[in-house]
Write an enzyme that holds these catalytic residues in place. Structure first.
Site, mmCIF file in Angstrom:
data_model
loop_
_atom_site.group_PDB
_atom_site.id
_atom_site.type_symbol
_atom_site.label_atom_id
_atom_site.label_comp_id
_atom_site.label_asym_id
_atom_site.label_seq_id
_atom_site.Cartn_x
_atom_site.Cartn_y
_atom_site.Cartn_z
ATOM 1 N N HIS A 29 4.695 0.430 0.968
ATOM 2 C CA HIS A 29 5.083 -0.329 2.155
ATOM 3 C C HIS A 29 4.089 -1.440 2.456
ATOM 4 C CE1 HIS A 29 2.382 2.861 3.547
ATOM 5 N NE2 HIS A 29 1.995 2.017 4.487
ATOM 6 N N GLN A 71 0.811 -1.216 0.000
ATOM 7 C CA GLN A 71 0.000 0.000 0.000
ATOM 8 C C GLN A 71 0.845 1.267 0.000
ATOM 9 O OE1 GLN A 71 -1.177 0.643 4.520
ATOM 10 N NE2 GLN A 71 -1.847 -1.361 3.840
ATOM 11 N N ARG A 94 -4.454 0.702 -1.870
ATOM 12 C CA ARG A 94 -3.916 -0.648 -2.024
ATOM 13 C C ARG A 94 -3.389 -0.830 -3.435
ATOM 14 N NH1 ARG A 94 -8.747 -2.840 0.204
ATOM 15 N NH2 ARG A 94 -8.379 -2.637 2.408
#
Ligand code: ZN
Length: 314
Positions: A173, A96, A193
């Site tokens: 990350h 994300q 996402r």
């Protein structure tokens, strides 16, 4: 005389969650797939109540509205600015990215963007996390994401207990399975996402946000050396580490060996007890408790053998 504001956390279930919030901290959790403890939060999706004292039963957001004197100079901000969570990732979280304030204001109804940081409370021996990516520019970024070249795309690194990471907006990350993390973040739940391992939740894949991700991901990824923690004080009474100072917060960690005095000054501070037990100005505290030290509270004298993370909004 101002009082410490002890929080009643709010719990969130997730497809990737587990049961360590109960096993490690003794919290009463809704199920064995509980992913998040919102420990200090005034966010509308999880507004903590005050557990005891004069304000028992009041929500943190109502205190932010009606008792500005508790919060100091940041109290002019529209919403309580920070959100402190403990995250139990039994399985991998989605890959994300978060927007900054400017992008969120324009595209997400005036919400805050999200800068966050992670302190690794515990993890499996071979645990890893994802921070950053390997695309050399925006064009390659688009090719890798649209071509679903995930293993080539993500930058996966090993983690160990006590590691600390600052995650700025635009940084790809993911917290990976087997990791328990304390997260300090801007009070926002805007997440884009990029990839969710093609998992199903209630029979359906969770929504992806490819367009927004391509808009906000910084390419190439740059390692920021300035974000490394350092030791501020280390003596027979304890050890104080500076974790990070960014535009939105300062965070630190203190390991108390017998007693430690800390004055957070004219702004409020969030405190999370991570290990051990003892007292703060005579009030018993133990692992898993979270409280706010109001602005101009004066000195906090910690006694006992305990560790805590604190943060102050900027
Ligand atoms: Zn995040």
């Amino acid at each position: 005389m101002k009082e410490l504001l002890f929080m009643e956390p709010v719990f969130k279930e997730a497809i990737w969650g587990g049961s360590r919030l109960n096993e490690v901290y003794g919290y009463t959790i809704p199920s064995d797939h509980t992913g998040e403890c919102w420990a200090i939060s005034a966010h509308k999706s999880g507004d903590c109540k005050i557990a005891s004292g004069t304000f028992a039963g009041h929500t943190l957001s109502s205190l932010w509205e009606d008792h500005k004197e508790l919060f100091g100079s940041t109290s002019s901000q529209k919403v309580f600015p920070l959100l402190i969570k403990i995250i139990d990732a039994k399985k991998d979280l989605s890959i994300q990215v978060h927007p900054d304030n400017a992008y969120a204001a324009e595209h997400e109804n005036g919400s805050l963007g999200k800068t966050e940081c992670w302190y690794v409370l515990d993890c499996d021996e071979d645990a890893t996390i994802v921070i950053g990516h390997n695309a050399k520019d925006k064009e390659e970024l688009r090719e890798m994401i649209e071509g679903k070249r995930w293993s080539e795309f993500i930058r996966q690194i090993p983690v160990k207990k006590g590691d600390f990471f600052q995650i700025n907006p635009g940084c790809v990350h993911a917290i990976k399975g087997g990791t328990l993390i304390l997260e300090t973040q801007q009070s926002s739940d805007i997440t884009y996402r990029v990839y969710d391992y093609d998992r199903l939740s209630d029979g359906k894949p969770r929504q992806l946000h490819i367009k927004q991700s391509l808009d906000v991901i910084e390419a190439p990824y740059k390692v920021r050396e300035g974000d490394k923690p350092y030791v501020e004080a280390d003596n027979e009474h304890g050890k104080k580490q500076h974790l990070v100072t960014c535009d939105y917060y300062t965070c630190g960690k203190v390991d108390v060996k017998d007693c430690w005095e800390e004055d957070f000054g004219s702004d409020f501070a969030n405190v999370s007890i991570l290990e051990g037990h003892g007292t703060v100005n005579g009030i018993p505290v133990s692992k898993g408790q979270h409280f706010i030290v109001p602005a101009d509270y004066g000195c906090c004298r910690f006694e006992g053998e305990l560790s805590f993370i604190w943060s102050q909004a900027r």
